[in-house]
Design a protein around this motif. Structure first.
Motif, PDB file in Angstrom:
ATOM      1  N   ILE A 196       0.833  -1.204   0.000  1.00 41.07           N
ATOM      2  CA  ILE A 196       0.000   0.000   0.000  1.00 41.07           C
ATOM      3  C   ILE A 196       0.868   1.254   0.000  1.00 41.07           C
ATOM      4  O   ILE A 196       0.585   2.214  -0.716  1.00 41.07           O
ATOM      5  CB  ILE A 196      -0.972  -0.020   1.197  1.00 41.07           C
ATOM      6  CG1 ILE A 196      -1.927  -1.213   0.994  1.00 41.07           C
ATOM      7  CG2 ILE A 196      -1.752   1.283   1.287  1.00 41.07           C
ATOM      8  CD1 ILE A 196      -2.930  -1.377   2.096  1.00 41.07           C
ATOM      9  N   GLU A 197       1.948   1.236   0.783  1.00 40.27           N
ATOM     10  CA  GLU A 197       2.890   2.362   0.794  1.00 40.27           C
ATOM     11  C   GLU A 197       3.446   2.579  -0.627  1.00 40.27           C
ATOM     12  O   GLU A 197       3.623   3.709  -1.073  1.00 40.27           O
ATOM     13  CB  GLU A 197       4.045   2.102   1.761  1.00 40.27           C
ATOM     14  CG  GLU A 197       3.681   2.190   3.236  1.00 40.27           C
ATOM     15  CD  GLU A 197       2.887   0.990   3.752  1.00 40.27           C
ATOM     16  OE1 GLU A 197       2.671   0.018   2.985  1.00 40.27           O
ATOM     17  OE2 GLU A 197       2.461   1.032   4.924  1.00 40.27           O
ATOM     18  N   GLU A 217       2.027   1.623  -3.584  1.00 36.45           N
ATOM     19  CA  GLU A 217       0.975   2.179  -4.454  1.00 36.45           C
ATOM     20  C   GLU A 217       0.719   3.646  -4.130  1.00 36.45           C
ATOM     21  O   GLU A 217       0.497   4.460  -5.015  1.00 36.45           O
ATOM     22  CB  GLU A 217      -0.333   1.405  -4.262  1.00 36.45           C
ATOM     23  CG  GLU A 217      -0.348   0.087  -4.998  1.00 36.45           C
ATOM     24  CD  GLU A 217      -1.764  -0.495  -5.076  1.00 36.45           C
ATOM     25  OE1 GLU A 217      -2.736   0.283  -5.095  1.00 36.45           O
ATOM     26  OE2 GLU A 217      -1.873  -1.727  -5.109  1.00 36.45           O
ATOM     27  N   ASP A 218       0.736   3.957  -2.838  1.00 36.69           N
ATOM     28  CA  ASP A 218       0.503   5.334  -2.416  1.00 36.69           C
ATOM     29  C   ASP A 218       1.516   6.266  -3.071  1.00 36.69           C
ATOM     30  O   ASP A 218       1.168   7.291  -3.652  1.00 36.69           O
ATOM     31  CB  ASP A 218       0.604   5.418  -0.887  1.00 36.69           C
ATOM     32  CG  ASP A 218       0.242   6.778  -0.339  1.00 36.69           C
ATOM     33  OD1 ASP A 218      -0.892   7.235  -0.584  1.00 36.69           O
ATOM     34  OD2 ASP A 218       1.090   7.400   0.330  1.00 36.69           O
ATOM     35  N   PHE A 262       0.909   6.304  -7.073  1.00 33.25           N
ATOM     36  CA  PHE A 262      -0.286   6.976  -7.585  1.00 33.25           C
ATOM     37  C   PHE A 262      -0.358   8.452  -7.189  1.00 33.25           C
ATOM     38  O   PHE A 262      -0.938   9.261  -7.900  1.00 33.25           O
ATOM     39  CB  PHE A 262      -1.545   6.196  -7.199  1.00 33.25           C
ATOM     40  CG  PHE A 262      -1.658   4.931  -8.001  1.00 33.25           C
ATOM     41  CD1 PHE A 262      -1.998   4.984  -9.349  1.00 33.25           C
ATOM     42  CD2 PHE A 262      -1.358   3.697  -7.439  1.00 33.25           C
ATOM     43  CE1 PHE A 262      -2.066   3.824 -10.109  1.00 33.25           C
ATOM     44  CE2 PHE A 262      -1.422   2.523  -8.191  1.00 33.25           C
ATOM     45  CZ  PHE A 262      -1.777   2.585  -9.538  1.00 33.25           C
ATOM     46  N   ARG A 263       0.266   8.793  -6.048  1.00 30.36           N
ATOM     47  CA  ARG A 263       0.390  10.218  -5.738  1.00 30.36           C
ATOM     48  C   ARG A 263       1.264  10.903  -6.788  1.00 30.36           C
ATOM     49  O   ARG A 263       0.950  12.001  -7.245  1.00 30.36           O
ATOM     50  CB  ARG A 263       1.079  10.414  -4.386  1.00 30.36           C
ATOM     51  CG  ARG A 263       0.170  10.309  -3.212  1.00 30.36           C
ATOM     52  CD  ARG A 263       0.984  10.357  -1.937  1.00 30.36           C
ATOM     53  NE  ARG A 263       0.147  10.100  -0.797  1.00 30.36           N
ATOM     54  CZ  ARG A 263      -0.136  11.001   0.147  1.00 30.36           C
ATOM     55  NH1 ARG A 263       0.398  12.192   0.105  1.00 30.36           N
ATOM     56  NH2 ARG A 263      -0.927  10.700   1.137  1.00 30.36           N
ATOM     57  N   ALA A 303      -0.612  11.361  -9.975  1.00 32.52           N
ATOM     58  CA  ALA A 303      -1.651  12.385  -9.818  1.00 32.52           C
ATOM     59  C   ALA A 303      -1.045  13.789  -9.848  1.00 32.52           C
ATOM     60  O   ALA A 303      -1.585  14.695 -10.480  1.00 32.52           O
ATOM     61  CB  ALA A 303      -2.411  12.153  -8.510  1.00 32.52           C
ATOM     62  N   ILE A 304       0.090  13.954  -9.188  1.00 38.83           N
ATOM     63  CA  ILE A 304       0.718  15.277  -9.166  1.00 38.83           C
ATOM     64  C   ILE A 304       1.220  15.650 -10.565  1.00 38.83           C
ATOM     65  O   ILE A 304       1.009  16.766 -11.032  1.00 38.83           O
ATOM     66  CB  ILE A 304       1.861  15.338  -8.126  1.00 38.83           C
ATOM     67  CG1 ILE A 304       1.287  15.173  -6.716  1.00 38.83           C
ATOM     68  CG2 ILE A 304       2.636  16.663  -8.228  1.00 38.83           C
ATOM     69  CD1 ILE A 304       2.340  14.991  -5.629  1.00 38.83           C
ATOM     70  N   SER A 334      -1.560  16.887 -12.588  1.00 33.37           N
ATOM     71  CA  SER A 334      -2.375  17.994 -12.078  1.00 33.37           C
ATOM     72  C   SER A 334      -1.619  19.254 -11.692  1.00 33.37           C
ATOM     73  O   SER A 334      -2.228  20.306 -11.555  1.00 33.37           O
ATOM     74  CB  SER A 334      -3.147  17.530 -10.839  1.00 33.37           C
ATOM     75  OG  SER A 334      -3.946  16.428 -11.156  1.00 33.37           O
ATOM     76  N   GLU A 392      11.786  18.006  -9.327  1.00 34.42           N
ATOM     77  CA  GLU A 392      10.580  17.356  -8.821  1.00 34.42           C
ATOM     78  C   GLU A 392       9.992  16.424  -9.881  1.00 34.42           C
ATOM     79  O   GLU A 392       9.608  15.293  -9.584  1.00 34.42           O
ATOM     80  CB  GLU A 392       9.532  18.396  -8.396  1.00 34.42           C
ATOM     81  CG  GLU A 392       8.359  17.708  -7.703  1.00 34.42           C
ATOM     82  CD  GLU A 392       7.154  18.597  -7.434  1.00 34.42           C
ATOM     83  OE1 GLU A 392       7.065  19.692  -8.003  1.00 34.42           O
ATOM     84  OE2 GLU A 392       6.280  18.146  -6.666  1.00 34.42           O
ATOM     85  N   PHE A 402      -4.861  22.268  -7.180  1.00 37.22           N
ATOM     86  CA  PHE A 402      -5.067  21.081  -8.017  1.00 37.22           C
ATOM     87  C   PHE A 402      -4.172  19.910  -7.616  1.00 37.22           C
ATOM     88  O   PHE A 402      -4.528  18.757  -7.816  1.00 37.22           O
ATOM     89  CB  PHE A 402      -4.967  21.432  -9.500  1.00 37.22           C
ATOM     90  CG  PHE A 402      -6.164  22.212  -9.958  1.00 37.22           C
ATOM     91  CD1 PHE A 402      -7.391  21.579 -10.109  1.00 37.22           C
ATOM     92  CD2 PHE A 402      -6.099  23.585 -10.163  1.00 37.22           C
ATOM     93  CE1 PHE A 402      -8.527  22.294 -10.479  1.00 37.22           C
ATOM     94  CE2 PHE A 402      -7.228  24.316 -10.536  1.00 37.22           C
ATOM     95  CZ  PHE A 402      -8.444  23.665 -10.697  1.00 37.22           C
ATOM     96  N   ALA A 412      -5.716  16.329  -6.564  1.00 39.54           N
ATOM     97  CA  ALA A 412      -5.178  15.119  -7.198  1.00 39.54           C
ATOM     98  C   ALA A 412      -4.719  14.117  -6.138  1.00 39.54           C
ATOM     99  O   ALA A 412      -4.960  12.912  -6.268  1.00 39.54           O
ATOM    100  CB  ALA A 412      -4.027  15.492  -8.127  1.00 39.54           C
ATOM    101  N   SER A 442      -6.146  10.301  -5.261  1.00 38.61           N
ATOM    102  CA  SER A 442      -5.255   9.222  -5.697  1.00 38.61           C
ATOM    103  C   SER A 442      -4.476   8.533  -4.595  1.00 38.61           C
ATOM    104  O   SER A 442      -3.959   7.441  -4.815  1.00 38.61           O
ATOM    105  CB  SER A 442      -4.243   9.780  -6.710  1.00 38.61           C
ATOM    106  OG  SER A 442      -4.913  10.347  -7.799  1.00 38.61           O
ATOM    107  N   ARG A 463      -3.252   6.398  -1.439  1.00 39.75           N
ATOM    108  CA  ARG A 463      -3.707   5.125  -0.883  1.00 39.75           C
ATOM    109  C   ARG A 463      -3.614   5.130   0.640  1.00 39.75           C
ATOM    110  O   ARG A 463      -4.048   4.214   1.303  1.00 39.75           O
ATOM    111  CB  ARG A 463      -2.850   3.981  -1.428  1.00 39.75           C
ATOM    112  CG  ARG A 463      -2.851   3.874  -2.947  1.00 39.75           C
ATOM    113  CD  ARG A 463      -4.260   3.607  -3.489  1.00 39.75           C
ATOM    114  NE  ARG A 463      -4.249   3.110  -4.856  1.00 39.75           N
ATOM    115  CZ  ARG A 463      -4.565   3.819  -5.933  1.00 39.75           C
ATOM    116  NH1 ARG A 463      -4.919   5.090  -5.804  1.00 39.75           N
ATOM    117  NH2 ARG A 463      -4.544   3.267  -7.136  1.00 39.75           N
ATOM    118  N   LEU A 464      -2.989   6.178   1.172  1.00 41.07           N
ATOM    119  CA  LEU A 464      -2.834   6.355   2.612  1.00 41.07           C
ATOM    120  C   LEU A 464      -3.017   7.832   2.907  1.00 41.07           C
ATOM    121  O   LEU A 464      -2.344   8.671   2.305  1.00 41.07           O
ATOM    122  CB  LEU A 464      -1.416   5.955   3.051  1.00 41.07           C
ATOM    123  CG  LEU A 464      -1.047   4.480   3.093  1.00 41.07           C
ATOM    124  CD1 LEU A 464       0.455   4.324   3.292  1.00 41.07           C
ATOM    125  CD2 LEU A 464      -1.790   3.769   4.211  1.00 41.07           C
TER     126      LEU A 464
END
Lengths: 346, 346
Positions: A257-258, A260-261, A264-265, A268-269, A272, A280, B264, B268, B272, B274-275
């Motif tokens: 989960i860590e 995927e977190d 996917f963060r 997403a960033i 967006s 970065e 934004f 996002a 997105s 997970r934690l």
């Protein structure tokens, strides 16, 4: 020039072996002309004559295009460096320089680098032999038309003694987020250094790791055959690949989960943000790349991620957009680029 | 209980005046029964008798529901606190306590808080009068059925002298991201403190600001009429609203891209991740709220954002999901909740 070579860079294609970890394999061959002094003693006038002589030979070739460095602007030169087609020393050198880029996009010849000739070939994935084949073919072509500095005992002579012999330097460009996340990276890289290999972050300065990207290369070429040099780097690289695979496996098992977190963060960033610095963006892209490599993200190809990794860099971005930009405007345009490329799936 | 009151909390509706800045206006009236000692001197047995007496009166009412605190579990009690229906002191008190919740959802009566009765009304937006009206009606109902401690000279008598007189405390729950981003918040809040108002972060401890949420309230009730007390808080709150509007305007004008970037990215990540810890979610939600308030995000209502702000808190989350969760599981479930609520637009 005003055209970005990266559209056609085959080393970004992610098609070679283990391309989820090894972005590219590079071979560089150093050669010098017998009739000219080595770099350190070469006068400006002699450098100019040398360049003219080699340029004349290369211009007869239909395999690629010759570029006179005095006609390139700083952004174009920086872009060649960002695209891994020239070396940092070559980019900043004050000498008269020339560059020959093969149409195939997998080989470049630098003229008046530290050596008179530096042939550099880059192929996708873990494939030193493939890379050597490309560079070697070009070397043979040049050898047939120019008299190279060669000694029966030492082999090919070079400006710096560490390159004498084969003049061969081999390197791999690795993406090692698993080892960084499991904090094993230092141990692994120290191991590689212990056996005489050079390791460095690719985009960062010194110990500043960016995008979990590393370059590993041989340091000494004297006294070994080409095959031996390749072997010297191949086995430890294989081992690093295995360590990285194990680290990724361990992350999937123990911290899914860590993981995927993080992935996917990052995605997403990148999709967006309205402002993205190159540092970065490189770091976020590394997490997205890991997601693609591990099959957690299925919407993007590794080739697209590779392309973005190179395209996001300051000069490449400006050439791609066709205009010079302030750093702040670059951050804005970089964010727009990522939105466009990732929302449209490239 | 096992039902989350926040589904029906009208103070989250974002329908009142200036609800883009003032989330809610609260009025609290303290009352005590003449026949019983004040809190500090009340024995456990007396507290129990007091509770039984008041509960009997309240249970005859069809306006709401009475809850015996000894029958509530710690998550339910914590949820009431997170939903702003009870005070922190009331939540942690060891005394026999009871709570009457009005069906309308805009008023609660705490029995055996610092005072025997604390009537608290909450309405959406900047509307102290509206809030007072609700609390006052309930106070009159109680006054008609119970003999309250009242003194001709001092007014209503309370456990703590600062509440003597009207027993009225008025507060506003403010979202001030503009003043935080422009770094003017300290100056503005210091100004409010100078004129005798109390200011604190809503969810943080001490000076730790979370979600750019602040509560401003009057401190002293003695010697002023209800209308005067409301006025004491109304004018400075109006001024803070104007400062916040100006700060938002200035951000739109001078840093529009930085503002959008912040907003934004936050959206996002909330969609997105997970934690998500409650602190991070609160802070990100503040940025999304600012986006909705300023019209930059149009997909979500302020009512949804308000609801999420309360729902994300640990006990509310557990009650909503109907099960007890470890902190780590809460972070996972909180992230899922945000994905579901924001991807589906609520």
């Amino acid at each position: 020039m005003n055209r970005l070579p990266i559209k056609e860079l085959p080393w970004l294609s992610a098609t070679g072996p283990y391309s989820t970890i090894v972005i590219s394999s590079r071979v560089r061959i150093a050669r010098n002309l017998k009739a000219f002094k080595f770099d350190a003693k070469l006068t400006d006038k002699e450098a100019e004559n040398l360049l003219a002589l080699i340029a004349d030979v290369l211009k007869t070739s239909t395999e690629g295009e010759y570029f006179d460095f005095s006609l390139l602007n700083p952004i174009e030169i920086q872009s060649l460096l960002e695209s891994h087609l020239i070396s940092p020393d070559f980019a900043t050198s004050k000498k008269k320089r020339g560059l020959f880029l093969l149409k195939s996009g997998n080989c470049a010849i630098m003229i008046n680098e530290e050596d008179h000739l530096r042939i550099q070939a880059l192929v996708s994935g873990f494939d030193f032999e493939g890379s050597f084949e490309v560079a070697n073919r070009i070397e043979e072509l040049l050898d047939s038309q120019l008299e190279l500095a060669f000694d029966e005992t030492f082999g090919y002579l070079t400006s710096c003694p560490t390159n004498v012999g084969t003049g061969l330097r081999v390197s791999a460009f690795l993406h090692l987020p698993g080892l960084v996340l499991t904090k094993e990276i230092e141990k692994v890289l120290r191991g590689a250094m212990t056996i005489g290999l050079a390791v460095r972050g690719v985009f960062g300065e010194g110990s500043d790791i960016r995008g979990n990207l590393f370059q590993i290369s041989n340091q000494i070429t004297l006294g070994s055959s080409e095959a031996e040099i390749i072997e010297t780097l191949k086995r430890p690289t294989e081992q690093i690949i295995q360590y990285e695979l194990k680290a990724r496996d361990s992350l999937s098992k123990h911290a899914p989960i860590e993981l995927e977190d993080k992935i996917f963060r990052a995605l997403a960033i990148l999709k967006s943000a309205r402002l993205l610095t190159s540092i970065e963006a490189t770091n976020l892209l590394s997490a997205v790349r890991l997601g693609v490599e591990m099959g957690l993200i299925k919407d993007y190809s590794l080739a697209l991620i590779n392309r973005l990794m190179i395209l996001l860099r300051p000069a490449n971005l400006q050439l791609y957009l066709g205009r010079s930009l302030t750093p702040n405007d670059r951050d804005i345009e970089r964010a727009k680029l990522f939105q466009r490329m990732l929302r449209d799936g490239g």
